[in-house]
Design a protein around this motif. Structure first.
Motif, PDB file in Angstrom:
ATOM      1  N   SER A   1       0.811  -1.220   0.000  1.00 59.51           N
ATOM      2  CA  SER A   1       0.000   0.000   0.000  1.00 59.51           C
ATOM      3  C   SER A   1       0.845   1.269   0.000  1.00 59.51           C
ATOM      4  O   SER A   1       0.361   2.336  -0.350  1.00 59.51           O
ATOM      5  N   HIS A   2       2.114   1.179   0.368  1.00 59.47           N
ATOM      6  CA  HIS A   2       2.982   2.351   0.429  1.00 59.47           C
ATOM      7  C   HIS A   2       3.852   2.510  -0.823  1.00 59.47           C
ATOM      8  O   HIS A   2       4.702   3.384  -0.857  1.00 59.47           O
ATOM      9  N   ILE A   3       3.631   1.689  -1.825  1.00 58.64           N
ATOM     10  CA  ILE A   3       4.499   1.707  -3.003  1.00 58.64           C
ATOM     11  C   ILE A   3       4.436   3.044  -3.739  1.00 58.64           C
ATOM     12  O   ILE A   3       5.453   3.501  -4.264  1.00 58.64           O
ATOM     13  N   LEU A   4       3.276   3.696  -3.756  1.00 57.12           N
ATOM     14  CA  LEU A   4       3.188   5.001  -4.432  1.00 57.12           C
ATOM     15  C   LEU A   4       4.110   6.020  -3.782  1.00 57.12           C
ATOM     16  O   LEU A   4       4.737   6.822  -4.466  1.00 57.12           O
ATOM     17  N   LEU A   5       4.207   5.978  -2.467  1.00 53.03           N
ATOM     18  CA  LEU A   5       5.094   6.908  -1.771  1.00 53.03           C
ATOM     19  C   LEU A   5       6.554   6.644  -2.100  1.00 53.03           C
ATOM     20  O   LEU A   5       7.369   7.561  -2.076  1.00 53.03           O
ATOM     21  N   GLN A   6       6.877   5.412  -2.458  1.00 54.84           N
ATOM     22  CA  GLN A   6       8.255   5.091  -2.806  1.00 54.84           C
ATOM     23  C   GLN A   6       8.671   5.720  -4.135  1.00 54.84           C
ATOM     24  O   GLN A   6       9.852   5.796  -4.433  1.00 54.84           O
ATOM     25  N   LEU A   7       7.702   6.171  -4.919  1.00 58.68           N
ATOM     26  CA  LEU A   7       8.034   6.868  -6.162  1.00 58.68           C
ATOM     27  C   LEU A   7       8.728   8.194  -5.879  1.00 58.68           C
ATOM     28  O   LEU A   7       9.357   8.765  -6.757  1.00 58.68           O
ATOM     29  N   ASN A   8       8.609   8.687  -4.650  1.00 59.31           N
ATOM     30  CA  ASN A   8       9.325   9.901  -4.229  1.00 59.31           C
ATOM     31  C   ASN A   8      10.759   9.606  -3.799  1.00 59.31           C
ATOM     32  O   ASN A   8      11.541  10.528  -3.593  1.00 59.31           O
TER      33      ASN A   8
END
Length: 74
Positions: free
Chosen positions: A5-12
């Protein structure tokens, strides 16, 4: 591929090595991500985030996500 669920934040996350070291994953150029996809993404969360960045770029979804990743709701 199962998504955290936190993968989108890893794009940062900053690219940890190579020509684009220090650049956010979502800001990596599409041709670089396409090349990386052909070579094979690294294992682990970095590889998963790079694969997601690749999918976002090749499908033209980057502009939709940038406000979320930059902390601004559209």
């Amino acid at each position: 591929m199962e998504m955290d669920s936190h993968i989108l934040l890893q794009l940062n996350m900053a690219m940890p090595y190579g020509k684009y070291r220090g650049r956010r994953l979502i800001e990596l150029p599409e041709p670089y991500l396409v090349w990386m996809a052909r070579q094979g993404f690294p294992a682990g969360k970095l590889g998963q985030a790079l694969a997601l960045a690749h999918e976002i770029k090749v499908n033209g979804l980057e502009q939709m996500l940038l406000p979320l990743l930059n902390g601004r709701a559209p």
